[in-house]
Design a protein around this motif. Structure first.
Motif, PDB file in Angstrom:
ATOM      1  N   PRO A  37      -6.223  -4.579   9.362  1.00 38.72           N
ATOM      2  CA  PRO A  37      -7.095  -3.577   9.985  1.00 38.72           C
ATOM      3  C   PRO A  37      -7.628  -2.610   8.918  1.00 38.72           C
ATOM      4  O   PRO A  37      -7.072  -2.503   7.817  1.00 38.72           O
ATOM      5  CB  PRO A  37      -6.173  -2.873  10.986  1.00 38.72           C
ATOM      6  N   GLY A  38      -8.700  -1.915   9.241  1.00 38.26           N
ATOM      7  CA  GLY A  38      -9.353  -1.039   8.276  1.00 38.26           C
ATOM      8  C   GLY A  38      -8.465   0.041   7.696  1.00 38.26           C
ATOM      9  O   GLY A  38      -8.514   0.332   6.499  1.00 38.26           O
ATOM     10  N   PHE A  39      -7.619   0.655   8.520  1.00 37.82           N
ATOM     11  CA  PHE A  39      -6.770   1.737   8.015  1.00 37.82           C
ATOM     12  C   PHE A  39      -5.698   1.228   7.055  1.00 37.82           C
ATOM     13  O   PHE A  39      -5.219   1.960   6.197  1.00 37.82           O
ATOM     14  CB  PHE A  39      -6.106   2.498   9.177  1.00 37.82           C
ATOM     15  N   ALA A  40      -5.310  -0.038   7.168  1.00 43.41           N
ATOM     16  CA  ALA A  40      -4.266  -0.589   6.302  1.00 43.41           C
ATOM     17  C   ALA A  40      -4.773  -0.838   4.885  1.00 43.41           C
ATOM     18  O   ALA A  40      -3.979  -0.916   3.947  1.00 43.41           O
ATOM     19  CB  ALA A  40      -3.729  -1.886   6.894  1.00 43.41           C
ATOM     20  N   LEU A  41      -6.093  -0.940   4.720  1.00 40.76           N
ATOM     21  CA  LEU A  41      -6.648  -1.210   3.399  1.00 40.76           C
ATOM     22  C   LEU A  41      -6.443  -0.050   2.433  1.00 40.76           C
ATOM     23  O   LEU A  41      -6.558  -0.217   1.223  1.00 40.76           O
ATOM     24  CB  LEU A  41      -8.139  -1.542   3.508  1.00 40.76           C
ATOM     25  N   GLU A  42      -6.122   1.128   2.956  1.00 41.41           N
ATOM     26  CA  GLU A  42      -5.904   2.302   2.110  1.00 41.41           C
ATOM     27  C   GLU A  42      -4.431   2.489   1.742  1.00 41.41           C
ATOM     28  O   GLU A  42      -4.095   3.470   1.087  1.00 41.41           O
ATOM     29  CB  GLU A  42      -6.405   3.564   2.836  1.00 41.41           C
ATOM     30  N   ASP A  43      -3.580   1.571   2.137  1.00 38.33           N
ATOM     31  CA  ASP A  43      -2.140   1.704   1.877  1.00 38.33           C
ATOM     32  C   ASP A  43      -1.842   1.615   0.378  1.00 38.33           C
ATOM     33  O   ASP A  43      -2.408   0.785  -0.335  1.00 38.33           O
ATOM     34  CB  ASP A  43      -1.376   0.615   2.632  1.00 38.33           C
ATOM     35  N   GLU A  44      -0.938   2.474  -0.084  1.00 40.56           N
ATOM     36  CA  GLU A  44      -0.597   2.540  -1.509  1.00 40.56           C
ATOM     37  C   GLU A  44       0.115   1.274  -1.988  1.00 40.56           C
ATOM     38  O   GLU A  44      -0.076   0.838  -3.126  1.00 40.56           O
ATOM     39  CB  GLU A  44       0.289   3.771  -1.762  1.00 40.56           C
ATOM     40  N   ARG A  45       0.924   0.659  -1.138  1.00 39.36           N
ATOM     41  CA  ARG A  45       1.635  -0.560  -1.541  1.00 39.36           C
ATOM     42  C   ARG A  45       0.671  -1.710  -1.802  1.00 39.36           C
ATOM     43  O   ARG A  45       0.885  -2.522  -2.703  1.00 39.36           O
ATOM     44  CB  ARG A  45       2.665  -0.950  -0.481  1.00 39.36           C
ATOM     45  N   LEU A  46      -0.413  -1.768  -1.036  1.00 36.35           N
ATOM     46  CA  LEU A  46      -1.426  -2.789  -1.286  1.00 36.35           C
ATOM     47  C   LEU A  46      -2.165  -2.514  -2.593  1.00 36.35           C
ATOM     48  O   LEU A  46      -2.526  -3.445  -3.317  1.00 36.35           O
ATOM     49  CB  LEU A  46      -2.411  -2.871  -0.128  1.00 36.35           C
ATOM     50  N   ARG A  47      -2.379  -1.250  -2.910  1.00 33.63           N
ATOM     51  CA  ARG A  47      -3.015  -0.898  -4.194  1.00 33.63           C
ATOM     52  C   ARG A  47      -2.122  -1.304  -5.360  1.00 33.63           C
ATOM     53  O   ARG A  47      -2.588  -1.823  -6.364  1.00 33.63           O
ATOM     54  CB  ARG A  47      -3.307   0.598  -4.270  1.00 33.63           C
ATOM     55  N   GLU A  48      -0.825  -1.063  -5.231  1.00 30.20           N
ATOM     56  CA  GLU A  48       0.112  -1.478  -6.277  1.00 30.20           C
ATOM     57  C   GLU A  48       0.123  -3.007  -6.418  1.00 30.20           C
ATOM     58  O   GLU A  48       0.194  -3.530  -7.530  1.00 30.20           O
ATOM     59  CB  GLU A  48       1.515  -0.973  -5.966  1.00 30.20           C
ATOM     60  N   LEU A  49       0.064  -3.682  -5.293  1.00 28.56           N
ATOM     61  CA  LEU A  49       0.004  -5.147  -5.306  1.00 28.56           C
ATOM     62  C   LEU A  49      -1.275  -5.624  -5.996  1.00 28.56           C
ATOM     63  O   LEU A  49      -1.252  -6.584  -6.771  1.00 28.56           O
ATOM     64  CB  LEU A  49       0.070  -5.678  -3.871  1.00 28.56           C
ATOM     65  N   GLN A  50      -2.365  -4.931  -5.760  1.00 31.21           N
ATOM     66  CA  GLN A  50      -3.632  -5.266  -6.400  1.00 31.21           C
ATOM     67  C   GLN A  50      -3.531  -5.103  -7.920  1.00 31.21           C
ATOM     68  O   GLN A  50      -3.962  -5.982  -8.672  1.00 31.21           O
ATOM     69  CB  GLN A  50      -4.728  -4.359  -5.848  1.00 31.21           C
ATOM     70  N   ILE A  51      -2.935  -4.029  -8.370  1.00 31.09           N
ATOM     71  CA  ILE A  51      -2.812  -3.759  -9.813  1.00 31.09           C
ATOM     72  C   ILE A  51      -1.893  -4.798 -10.466  1.00 31.09           C
ATOM     73  O   ILE A  51      -2.218  -5.353 -11.520  1.00 31.09           O
ATOM     74  CB  ILE A  51      -2.306  -2.326 -10.048  1.00 31.09           C
ATOM     75  N   ASN A 114       4.756  -3.667   8.957  1.00 31.66           N
ATOM     76  CA  ASN A 114       4.040  -2.524   9.518  1.00 31.66           C
ATOM     77  C   ASN A 114       3.268  -2.863  10.788  1.00 31.66           C
ATOM     78  O   ASN A 114       2.601  -1.992  11.341  1.00 31.66           O
ATOM     79  CB  ASN A 114       3.081  -1.952   8.473  1.00 31.66           C
ATOM     80  N   GLU A 115       3.341  -4.128  11.206  1.00 27.97           N
ATOM     81  CA  GLU A 115       2.651  -4.602  12.404  1.00 27.97           C
ATOM     82  C   GLU A 115       1.163  -4.263  12.367  1.00 27.97           C
ATOM     83  O   GLU A 115       0.602  -3.670  13.276  1.00 27.97           O
ATOM     84  CB  GLU A 115       3.314  -4.048  13.669  1.00 27.97           C
ATOM     85  N   TRP A 116       0.542  -4.648  11.264  1.00 27.77           N
ATOM     86  CA  TRP A 116      -0.887  -4.438  11.078  1.00 27.77           C
ATOM     87  C   TRP A 116      -1.649  -5.639  11.606  1.00 27.77           C
ATOM     88  O   TRP A 116      -2.329  -6.352  10.879  1.00 27.77           O
ATOM     89  CB  TRP A 116      -1.221  -4.267   9.604  1.00 27.77           C
ATOM     90  N   PHE A 117      -1.575  -5.884  12.869  1.00 30.50           N
ATOM     91  CA  PHE A 117      -2.243  -7.043  13.438  1.00 30.50           C
ATOM     92  C   PHE A 117      -3.634  -6.662  13.907  1.00 30.50           C
ATOM     93  O   PHE A 117      -3.843  -5.594  14.459  1.00 30.50           O
ATOM     94  CB  PHE A 117      -1.421  -7.617  14.593  1.00 30.50           C
ATOM     95  N   VAL A 118      -4.573  -7.539  13.660  1.00 27.40           N
ATOM     96  CA  VAL A 118      -5.957  -7.313  14.067  1.00 27.40           C
ATOM     97  C   VAL A 118      -6.120  -7.932  15.448  1.00 27.40           C
ATOM     98  O   VAL A 118      -5.857  -9.113  15.638  1.00 27.40           O
ATOM     99  CB  VAL A 118      -6.936  -7.956  13.062  1.00 27.40           C
TER     100      VAL A 118
END
Length: 174
Positions: A37-51, A114-118
């Motif tokens: 979902p859109g709000f999950a894209l701002e999560d810090e853990r995903l940013r760390e995963l990206q880096i 986190n149950e980020w289901f679309v």
């Protein structure tokens, strides 16, 4: 000829690396092959995963280019340079998939935690009787032996003829 293989390998490498690096940026709520979902894209853990995934791509890319340099020493051996090119290409495809697979699994794990289901969750139920009947209807592996034997027989008949012709020719030569 080895220089030709070198430039082809570098070209393929650049395309593959750019393709995999494109997964580092979210596109249409899809990140690392996981819909979020859109709000999950701002999560810090995903940013760390990206880096960390970007660093892994750079590390594997450097190693692959380093392992490609010996092909330049094989310029007088065309067959060895071709074999090296194929082995290196297979290794490149396999190595460049590793960071994506790790990132995909980590993103999927975060999505579940986190149950980020679309959309809405749906429950799927299976009738157990239908499932058991389906297993009973599958063919036994023994049914595949007959076509395999027929196919093997069709390969052996022409080979026998050619071998006999070769031995007849060999005897005629002496």
């Amino acid at each position: 000829m080895a220089i030709f293989f070198f430039f082809i390998a570098v070209f393929i490498f650049v395309i593959m690396l750019l393709t995999f690096m494109s997964t580092l940026k979210p596109k249409d709520n899809l990140w690392f092959g996981v819909s979020l979902p859109g709000f999950a894209l701002e999560d810090e853990r995903l940013r760390e995963l990206q880096i960390s995934t970007g660093k892994m791509y750079k590390k594997y890319g450097f190693l692959l280019i380093l392992f490609l340099i010996p092909i330049l020493c094989l310029s007088s051996y065309i067959s060895l340079s071709l074999i090296f090119f194929y082995v290196w290409t297979c290794a490149m495809v396999l190595l460049l998939r590793i960071p994506f697979i790790k990132a995909h699994r980590a993103a999927t794990q975060l999505k579940r935690e986190n149950e980020w289901f679309v959309g809405e969750k749906r429950m799927v139920r299976i009738d157990t009787k239908l499932s058991l009947l389906k297993k009973k209807m599958s063919l036994s592996l023994y049914w595949y032996i007959i076509p395999a034997l027929i196919a093997a027989l069709s390969f052996t008949i022409p080979v026998r003829r050619e071998v006999l012709k070769f031995f007849e020719w060999l005897v005629a030569q002496h």
